[in-house]
Design a protein around this motif. Structure first.
Motif, PDB file in Angstrom:
ATOM      1  N   GLU A   1       0.790  -1.232   0.000  1.00 27.59           N
ATOM      2  CA  GLU A   1       0.000   0.000   0.000  1.00 27.59           C
ATOM      3  C   GLU A   1       0.822   1.283   0.000  1.00 27.59           C
ATOM      4  O   GLU A   1       0.327   2.328  -0.395  1.00 27.59           O
ATOM      5  N   TRP A   2       2.069   1.229   0.396  1.00 18.87           N
ATOM      6  CA  TRP A   2       2.894   2.433   0.376  1.00 18.87           C
ATOM      7  C   TRP A   2       3.357   2.785  -1.040  1.00 18.87           C
ATOM      8  O   TRP A   2       3.837   3.893  -1.275  1.00 18.87           O
ATOM      9  N   CYS A   3       3.227   1.879  -1.970  1.00 18.59           N
ATOM     10  CA  CYS A   3       3.690   2.109  -3.343  1.00 18.59           C
ATOM     11  C   CYS A   3       2.586   2.807  -4.134  1.00 18.59           C
ATOM     12  O   CYS A   3       1.723   2.165  -4.731  1.00 18.59           O
ATOM     13  N   THR A   4       2.614   4.128  -4.103  1.00 20.85           N
ATOM     14  CA  THR A   4       1.594   4.942  -4.762  1.00 20.85           C
ATOM     15  C   THR A   4       2.271   6.033  -5.599  1.00 20.85           C
ATOM     16  O   THR A   4       3.453   6.329  -5.404  1.00 20.85           O
ATOM     17  N   PRO A   5       1.506   6.671  -6.481  1.00 15.97           N
ATOM     18  CA  PRO A   5       2.071   7.792  -7.253  1.00 15.97           C
ATOM     19  C   PRO A   5       2.447   8.986  -6.374  1.00 15.97           C
ATOM     20  O   PRO A   5       3.126   9.893  -6.821  1.00 15.97           O
ATOM     21  N   ARG A   6       2.049   8.966  -5.124  1.00 18.12           N
ATOM     22  CA  ARG A   6       2.349  10.054  -4.193  1.00 18.12           C
ATOM     23  C   ARG A   6       3.611   9.796  -3.365  1.00 18.12           C
ATOM     24  O   ARG A   6       3.880  10.503  -2.410  1.00 18.12           O
ATOM     25  N   TYR A   7       4.389   8.786  -3.721  1.00 17.87           N
ATOM     26  CA  TYR A   7       5.612   8.474  -2.984  1.00 17.87           C
ATOM     27  C   TYR A   7       6.639   9.566  -3.285  1.00 17.87           C
ATOM     28  O   TYR A   7       7.120   9.708  -4.405  1.00 17.87           O
ATOM     29  N   THR A   8       6.971  10.351  -2.270  1.00 19.75           N
ATOM     30  CA  THR A   8       7.817  11.531  -2.460  1.00 19.75           C
ATOM     31  C   THR A   8       9.282  11.258  -2.130  1.00 19.75           C
ATOM     32  O   THR A   8       9.613  10.256  -1.492  1.00 19.75           O
ATOM     33  N   LEU A   9      10.118  12.195  -2.519  1.00 28.08           N
ATOM     34  CA  LEU A   9      11.526  12.121  -2.158  1.00 28.08           C
ATOM     35  C   LEU A   9      11.673  12.183  -0.639  1.00 28.08           C
ATOM     36  O   LEU A   9      12.499  11.475  -0.058  1.00 28.08           O
ATOM     37  N   GLY A  10      10.856  12.986   0.010  1.00 33.28           N
ATOM     38  CA  GLY A  10      10.875  13.062   1.472  1.00 33.28           C
ATOM     39  C   GLY A  10      10.502  11.736   2.115  1.00 33.28           C
ATOM     40  O   GLY A  10      11.098  11.333   3.124  1.00 33.28           O
ATOM     41  N   THR A  11       9.527  11.040   1.522  1.00 32.81           N
ATOM     42  CA  THR A  11       9.140   9.728   2.027  1.00 32.81           C
ATOM     43  C   THR A  11      10.301   8.753   1.886  1.00 32.81           C
ATOM     44  O   THR A  11      10.595   7.970   2.797  1.00 32.81           O
ATOM     45  N   ALA A  12      10.976   8.803   0.750  1.00 28.56           N
ATOM     46  CA  ALA A  12      12.132   7.929   0.528  1.00 28.56           C
ATOM     47  C   ALA A  12      13.225   8.217   1.555  1.00 28.56           C
ATOM     48  O   ALA A  12      13.805   7.291   2.136  1.00 28.56           O
ATOM     49  N   ARG A  13      13.499   9.485   1.804  1.00 30.70           N
ATOM     50  CA  ARG A  13      14.526   9.847   2.789  1.00 30.70           C
ATOM     51  C   ARG A  13      14.150   9.348   4.183  1.00 30.70           C
ATOM     52  O   ARG A  13      15.003   8.815   4.906  1.00 30.70           O
ATOM     53  N   SER A  14      12.898   9.530   4.557  1.00 32.39           N
ATOM     54  CA  SER A  14      12.440   9.047   5.872  1.00 32.39           C
ATOM     55  C   SER A  14      12.585   7.538   5.981  1.00 32.39           C
ATOM     56  O   SER A  14      13.019   7.013   7.012  1.00 32.39           O
TER      57      SER A  14
END
Length: 170
Positions: A32-45
């Protein structure tokens, strides 16, 4: 294709985001975390969390990358494999994995998962590694079979997905 695994680094954020965004249609139906809204900030976190979990010994996340003998490619992250240790002192871990949209059938996931299992033998005292896989996720089940996993049982409500509990093969 030859691949290897390595712990994620902070500098992987943009490549991780790119891999995830390119795979929403492929991976998003299972994670469920794999969405078009996955941001660079999310990746860093997520990368920061990965380093913290590694240090505390509760989860080990590796980037699946091309083997050194393969020339550099546009996005060097082919996916991820993880082994989690939920209960310290209990010799059972869980494994999860995902690969980018173009990787299925290319010999990427199984060798990476095998490498993580080998690492587990060398560094952790886990006697068993379990996989929880949605029953209709044929690609993931195929990898599990190639790893030598055996079906134990179907567990009702074992996976949370978009606020609902779903069955999983153990």
């Amino acid at each position: 294709m030859q691949v290897s695994i390595r712990p994620f680094k902070s500098s992987d954020a943009s490549n991780l985001q790119r891999s995830i965004l390119s795979s929403v249609g492929h991976v998003g139906q299972w994670l469920e975390w794999c969405t078009p809204r996955y941001t660079l900030g999310t990746a860093r976190s997520w990368l920061n969390e990965s380093q913290d979990l590694w240090e505390e010994g509760s989860a080990y996340r590796w980037a699946i990358v091309p083997a050194e003998s393969i020339p550099k490619c546009a996005n060097p992250i082919f996916g991820c494999v993880e082994i989690s240790v939920k209960n310290p002192g209990v010799p059972v871990g869980t494994m999860g994995y995902w690969v980018v949209r173009d990787a299925p059938g290319q010999g990427v996931c199984t060798p990476a998962a095998l490498q993580s299992l080998q690492w587990r033998f060398e560094h952790l005292s886990l006697g068993r590694v379990e996989l929880l896989i949605q029953p209709d996720n044929d690609a993931s089940i195929g990898v599990a079979k190639k790893l030598g996993a055996t079906f134990q049982e179907r567990l009702a409500g074992a996976i949370a997905f978009h606020g609902q509990r779903k069955a999983a093969n153990l």
